[in-house]
Design an enzyme around this catalytic site. Structure first.
Site, PDB file in Angstrom:
ATOM      1  N   GLY A 158       8.854  -5.168  -3.648  1.00  0.00           N
ATOM      2  CA  GLY A 158      10.122  -5.114  -4.933  1.00  0.00           C
ATOM      3  C   GLY A 158      10.382  -3.215  -4.543  1.00  0.00           C
ATOM      4  O   GLY A 158      11.195  -3.069  -5.056  1.00  0.00           O
ATOM      5  N   ARG A 184       2.680   0.857   5.218  1.00  0.00           N
ATOM      6  CA  ARG A 184       2.859   0.707   6.367  1.00  0.00           C
ATOM      7  C   ARG A 184       4.367  -0.005   6.834  1.00  0.00           C
ATOM      8  O   ARG A 184       4.925  -0.056   7.589  1.00  0.00           O
ATOM      9  CB  ARG A 184       1.759  -0.331   6.575  1.00  0.00           C
ATOM     10  CG  ARG A 184       1.898  -1.823   6.126  1.00  0.00           C
ATOM     11  CD  ARG A 184       0.860  -2.673   7.102  1.00  0.00           C
ATOM     12  NE  ARG A 184       0.709  -2.945   8.224  1.00  0.00           N
ATOM     13  CZ  ARG A 184       1.142  -3.908   8.684  1.00  0.00           C
ATOM     14  NH1 ARG A 184       2.747  -4.805   7.939  1.00  0.00           N
ATOM     15  NH2 ARG A 184       1.338  -4.233  10.324  1.00  0.00           N
ATOM     16  N   LYS A 225       8.928   7.708   7.970  1.00  0.00           N
ATOM     17  CA  LYS A 225       7.317   7.031   7.328  1.00  0.00           C
ATOM     18  C   LYS A 225       7.170   7.010   5.972  1.00  0.00           C
ATOM     19  O   LYS A 225       8.657   6.570   5.899  1.00  0.00           O
ATOM     20  CB  LYS A 225       6.400   8.730   7.866  1.00  0.00           C
ATOM     21  CG  LYS A 225       6.839   9.091   9.260  1.00  0.00           C
ATOM     22  CD  LYS A 225       5.612  10.784   9.557  1.00  0.00           C
ATOM     23  CE  LYS A 225       5.615  12.162   8.578  1.00  0.00           C
ATOM     24  NZ  LYS A 225       4.752  13.042   8.953  1.00  0.00           N
ATOM     25  N   GLY A 266       5.650   5.236  -0.294  1.00  0.00           N
ATOM     26  CA  GLY A 266       5.374   4.168  -1.679  1.00  0.00           C
ATOM     27  C   GLY A 266       4.332   4.918  -2.194  1.00  0.00           C
ATOM     28  O   GLY A 266       3.823   4.886  -3.453  1.00  0.00           O
ATOM     29  N   GLU A 267       2.927   5.339  -1.782  1.00  0.00           N
ATOM     30  CA  GLU A 267       1.766   6.117  -2.164  1.00  0.00           C
ATOM     31  C   GLU A 267       1.542   7.200  -2.392  1.00  0.00           C
ATOM     32  O   GLU A 267       1.124   7.573  -3.320  1.00  0.00           O
ATOM     33  CB  GLU A 267       0.997   4.846  -1.262  1.00  0.00           C
ATOM     34  CG  GLU A 267       0.666   3.330  -1.582  1.00  0.00           C
ATOM     35  CD  GLU A 267      -0.839   2.738  -0.587  1.00  0.00           C
ATOM     36  OE1 GLU A 267      -1.739   2.390  -1.220  1.00  0.00           O
ATOM     37  OE2 GLU A 267      -0.704   2.753   0.466  1.00  0.00           O
TER      38      GLU A 267
END
Lengths: 775, 287
Positions: free
Chosen positions: A487, A529, A725, A728-729
């Protein structure tokens, strides 16, 4: 970094374009078919019979009344299941259904298949279970004491997993340090709150295989886990991943798939499970509560000389992905600052609550919440600006850290500089000595963070990814990977990468959904990743396809391959540009010559990471990312209510492939971070979740989230596609501590627990005022 | 599970038909916006045999003025109340509360009467109506009666309504001027939330002196309550710091809250005082 003015993205056509997600039209018009929209002919509906007590032995299960309810087709209990202990991590402590004992309110005892979800639910309530209740334990520190209730005999101390890491001589370093400070922090149990709760559809096939539809970050790894639980080979399990209705780490391996498989086999019909919101919050798998204790040695000049830490996790009754989450909480931060000497012990503790699992940020968001508030306090105590303290001690490009992590590129310093500049953080007021009364005061706080782009240690097998980029008879270019878009927009980024290499319009490229029957084996979408590792495989696959296209196009055009160039979806020729062949013509030509075959480019990428040795030394990740957030808050000093009124986020994610989706990731991460700091906590009383609904479990609304100013500091990194790079987190990681530091700046009280609800802050302020009154 | 498998749904065209429909079925319930009832049914807390939808009864819809009083039909949506010119100019506390009730979608569906009949001590609209000395008109099998709102609730989720009685109209008599009225709550989320504590205040001032005061508190007792001690104390006084401090103390003392998942009793009591003081000032400043 020297040629930063010459931004890389200017040289690109597709990379760097702020495209909407390629599937956004379906999602915004309602045409996208999520799991809940799907059905299979003949499908029944399942409901789980859950334990109503926190801990006890099952004495009797009576299904007779439920069986008589019209519409019920099958009921299963542990005697219908293989009975092996399995699970995604060690210790393996899952049972498809509880064999003789329940360990939390919500534990899975039986399951019903019926003609409608309503009948299934009603039948589930008619299953009578007799228990012999056992003492239960909810607090991890209580659980570790001798004499506490034991959840698993194999673990008499209730410790499911222990992490330990040590480098250098911490005792000596702390003894020699000019100052040693201590800090305790607790981050609460936090629910992912995806719009779509947990669910699956499972169909049993005549050949003894199972087809499973359902969102999962890790479809191939799920096959491994389920195959052990169900006692079938991996090849007998096919997992088809529909569009995700959100996950944020919740939907990895889920036992409901195995329950559904046993039930589907028993009744010979496909079956759907779909949790209610209440079930998802109370019996689902939130982020675990984590207790941090730090001791930090620091010299007068601000240099860190040693850090000792203890991290205790409330894992719940079974083990999902909490062991690597706990490990990450213990040592990921050692890749942000040079502590020189470290010793950390982590303990994952069994308690009688629903099993926790991973959540975006994977323990590091929690550790940063604890540590970045600590730095703020330490800086103030020794009279060094906390931003300067971060600058002095942080990693830099080219550093090798204590644990052997190669920080190839690091834009943390630039993030700090830029965040300070754009937010006006430097001009902040001093916090008041005592919280003032009857005013609304403003405060500003800054916090930093780091993360990874892939994590070698959490999957034993390998750290790479593979991809195919293929051209069909019709000239359609498709990207095929084994790691699903969850998503966040990965498929859009993959399309952009392939389009960049092939000179195409990225909206013409499709990224295919993941189906374990067809897609290559992927370790999954985890550890931030996707863009970096899978994206690099896509780039290599596209380059492989490009080479084949060049050869074919040169032949079709009758010229040297070296003169072929790509433009606007066509392969054309450099010098006499009026001669062109289109991708359609290339696809048709290739397919015609090869019996209908696709022109296929293959790519695979394994980053230069190392599986850590016994001391946990070894380069974990393909690339490390950094970010700095600044929050400005208003605090009502009478009620304790906090409102975030301004927000700045500056990130180093390498080359930004898609500024629109990357910014979207930051918006979402910050929103989650703010509410993890202020409102969201799964409340548990005597093992029972007391706020299993969106009225009392408060996710943020528009009025709770301020306008955000998002910037990227682009570094150059060699491994990701075009230097990309992750984001997301890292987008979430600094947010909660930035808010906590802003609260301190506003009212002069330190918080040591999130979320900082109005009542909690009110109590802290009242205590501070009373303390001042006594002086 | 002796619960009914099905729920009947009827749509009467008049109050008389509605009363009849309720009388016929012992576990029938009135449904208007359904924003509380449907949630309760889904969660299995209530099991009506029949739903009597009153939203098509024309006499129950709309707002009218009559001899200085304001009459609000039972099936009038919160959103309609929020946009009514008389409400906006004369009863700002109702606007404050209506804007906080749920979110926009809820305000489009929920009715004022439903909010009152649900009898939550945290209901947004109860306090503002209480400080306006509102009354409710009720129709049942034995005829019509009129009940002061202060006597309407008997506990959480409980009212004096008899079986088959319907609340038909909310009447604001206009004896208390609503011009200087206000409502606020303490909550956790700024978007959709529920009051941890709420307060409504109506006040009449003359040359800075309080002529009449009404202070209500929500979510600190089994029903929404009035702080009559503070109301009496305020009579004839100016709103000095000292007077406001006293009001804060009296409101805190009047609160008899419980500790639940939303807040502790200690916090609720303290916030009762904070809010009463704050809302009193806000109301007075509207002059």
């Amino acid at each position: 970094m020297a040629d930063k003015e010459l931004t890389v993205s200017q040289a690109f056509r597709s990379v760097g374009q702020p495209l909407s997600q390629i599937d956004s039209a379906g999602k915004t018009t309602g045409l996208t078919q999520y799991l809940q929209d799907l059905s299979v002919p003949g499908m029944l509906h399942g409901s789980i019979v859950r334990s109503t007590i926190p801990h006890g032995l099952i004495r009797k299960i009576d299904t007779s009344q439920a069986e008589r309810l019209p519409g019920v087709r099958a009921i299963i209990t542990a005697k219908d299941c293989p009975g092996v202990l399995f699970g995604p991590q060690k210790p393996e402590d899952w049972e498809i259904l509880c064999q003789d004992r329940v360990r939390y309110i919500g534990d899975e005892v039986a399951a019903v298949a019926a003609t409608s979800p309503e009948v299934a639910k009603e039948a589930a309530q008619l299953v009578r279970i007799e228990y012999e209740e056992l003492p239960a334990v909810y607090d991890p520190f209580e659980a570790m004491k001798p004499g506490a209730a034991v959840l698993w005999e194999q673990h008499p101390d209730n410790i499911a997993y222990r992490f330990f890491i040590e480098r250098g001589d911490v005792d000596e370093a702390l003894a020699q340090a000019d100052h040693v400070f201590e800090h305790d922090f607790y981050t609460g149990r936090f629910y992912h709150a995806p719009m779509e709760p947990i669910g699956c559809i499972v169909q049993y096939q005549a050949d003894g295989s199972y087809t499973m539809w359902g969102p999962t970050h890790v479809p191939f790894r799920s096959r491994m886990t389920y195959s052990k639980g169900l006692g079938v080979s991996m090849a007998k399990i096919r997992i088809i991943v529909p569009p995700f209705g959100g996950s944020f780490g919740m939907k990895y391996e889920l036992n409901v798939n195995c329950i559904a498989a046993v039930l589907a086999k028993k009744c010979g019909r496909p079956l759907k499970f779909f949790y209610s919101r209440e079930e998802d919050i109370s019996a689902g798998h939130p982020r675990m509560g984590l207790h941090f204790h730090f001791r930090l040695g620091i010299n007068r000049d601000g240099r860190f000389v040693g850090k000792e830490a203890r991290v205790v996790g409330t894992g719940g009754a079974r083990t999902f992905w909490t062991p690597p989450v706990l490990s990450t909480a213990c040592y990921r931060i050692d890749g942000l600052y040079h502590f020189q000497n470290v010793r950390t012990e982590g303990l994952l503790v069994y308690t009688n609550q629903s099993p926790a699992t991973c959540f975006r940020g994977f323990g590091n968001a929690e550790a940063l919440t604890a540590f970045e508030t600590f730095i703020d306090e330490v800086g103030e105590k020794i009279g060094i600006d906390p931003v300067q303290l971060r600058r002095m001690n942080s990693v830099k490009s080219g550093d090798l850290t204590l644990h052997g992590w190669n920080i190839v590129s690091c834009g943390y310093q630039e993030c700090l500089d830029r965040a300070e500049e754009v937010s006006g953080f430097r001009d902040r007021n001093q916090p008041p000595k005592v919280p003032p009364r009857r005013v609304v005061v403003r405060g500003i706080g800054l916090a930093g963070g780091n993360h990874i782009s892939g994590n070698r240690v959490i999957i034993d097998e390998f750290d790479g990814s593979s991809a195919q980029v293929r051209v069909g008879f019709d000239g359609q270019v498709d990207v095929i990977v084994g790691d699903p878009d969850i998503g966040q927009g990965m498929n859009t980024v993959f399309a952009q990468i392939a389009a960049e290499v092939l000179g195409l319009d990225p909206t013409s490229v499709r990224s295919l959904p993941v189906d374990t029957l067809i897609s290559p084996h992927g370790i999954g979408t985890l550890g931030s990743r996707g863009t970096t590792i899978v994206g690099r495989a896509v780039q290599l696959a596209a380059e492989d396809a490009r080479a084949k296209i060049v050869t074919l196009a040169a032949e079709m055009l009758g010229m040297e391959p070296g003169r072929v160039e790509f433009q606007g979806g066509n392969a054309s020729v450099a010098k006499d540009g009026n001669r062109r062949v289109s991708m359609r013509e290339i696809g048709t030509e290739y397919s015609t010559r090869h019996g209908g075959a696709y022109l296929v480019g293959n790519g695979d990428f394994t980053p230069p990471t190392e599986f850590p040795d016994a001391s946990k030394y070894g380069n974990l990740s393909a690339a490390y990312v950094f970010g700095v957030h600044v929050a400005e808050v208003e605090v009502d000093t009478e009620t304790g209510a906090v409102r975030v009124v301004n927000y700045w986020a500056v990130h180093d994610s390498g080359t930004v492939i898609n500024p629109s989706t990357a910014t979207g990731q930051v918006h979402g991460g910050v929103a989650q971070g703010i509410s993890s700091a202020l409102t969201e906590e799964v409340l548990v009383k005597d093992g029972l979740v007391t706020n299993p609904n969106f009225l009392d479990y408060r996710i943020p609304g528009f009025q709770d989230i301020p306008e955000m100013h998002v910037e990227f500091v682009e570094t150059q990194d060699p491994y990701g596609p075009f230097g990309a790079k992750s984001i997301g987190e890292s987008s979430l990681n600094p947010a909660a501590s930035a808010v906590c530091n802003a609260i301190y700046n506003a009212v002069g009280v330190r918080v040591h627990q999130t979320p900082v609800t109005p009542e909690r802050l009110w109590k802290l302020m009242e205590t501070a005022r009373q303390g001042e009154g006594k002086k | 599970m002796a619960e009914p498998k099905t729920t009947e749904y009827v749509v009467p065209q008049s109050v008389g038909e509605a009363v009849e429909a309720l009388s016929e079925s012992p576990k029938a319930r009135v449904i208007a916006g359904g924003t509380d009832l449907m949630v309760g049914m889904r969660e299995g807390h209530v099991h009506p045999t029949r739903l009597v939808d009153i939203t098509r009864i024309q006499e129950l819809i709309g707002i009218s003025t009559q001899n200085g009083s304001l009459r609000i039909g039972a099936a009038t949506k919160i959103d309609e109340i929020l946009h009514h010119p008389t409400v906006r100019s004369e009863y700002p506390a109702l606007v404050d509360a209506g804007q906080l009730l749920g979110g926009w979608q809820i305000q489009n569906m929920a009715t004022l009467a439903g909010n009152l009949c649900n009898a939550s001590p945290a209901a947004e609209m109860s306090g503002p109506l209480l400080v306006l000395d509102a009354e409710v008109e009720v129709m049942g099998p034995s005829g019509e009666r009129r009940i002061p709102l202060g006597e309407f609730w008997t506990g959480p989720g409980k009212t004096v309504l008899e079986p088959a009685e319907i609340l038909t109209t909310i009447v604001i008599p206009g004896k208390v001027s609503g011009r200087l009225s206000a409502y606020q709550r303490v909550d956790i989320r700024h978007s959709v939330d529920i009051a941890l504590v709420s307060s409504a205040v109506g006040v009449e001032l003359s040359e800075g002196k309080v002529q009449l005061a009404r202070i209500a508190l929500g979510a600190v007792a089994p029903t929404v309550i009035r702080v009559t001690e503070a109301e009496a104390y305020l009579q004839g006084r100016t709103l000095s710091e000292e007077v406001l401090d006293k009001v804060e103390d009296l409101a805190e003392a009047a609160a008899v809250p419980i500790t639940d998942v939303r807040a502790s009793a200690e916090y609720r009591s303290a916030m009762a005082g904070v809010l009463a003081r704050r809302v009193l000032l806000l109301a007075a400043e509207r002059g």
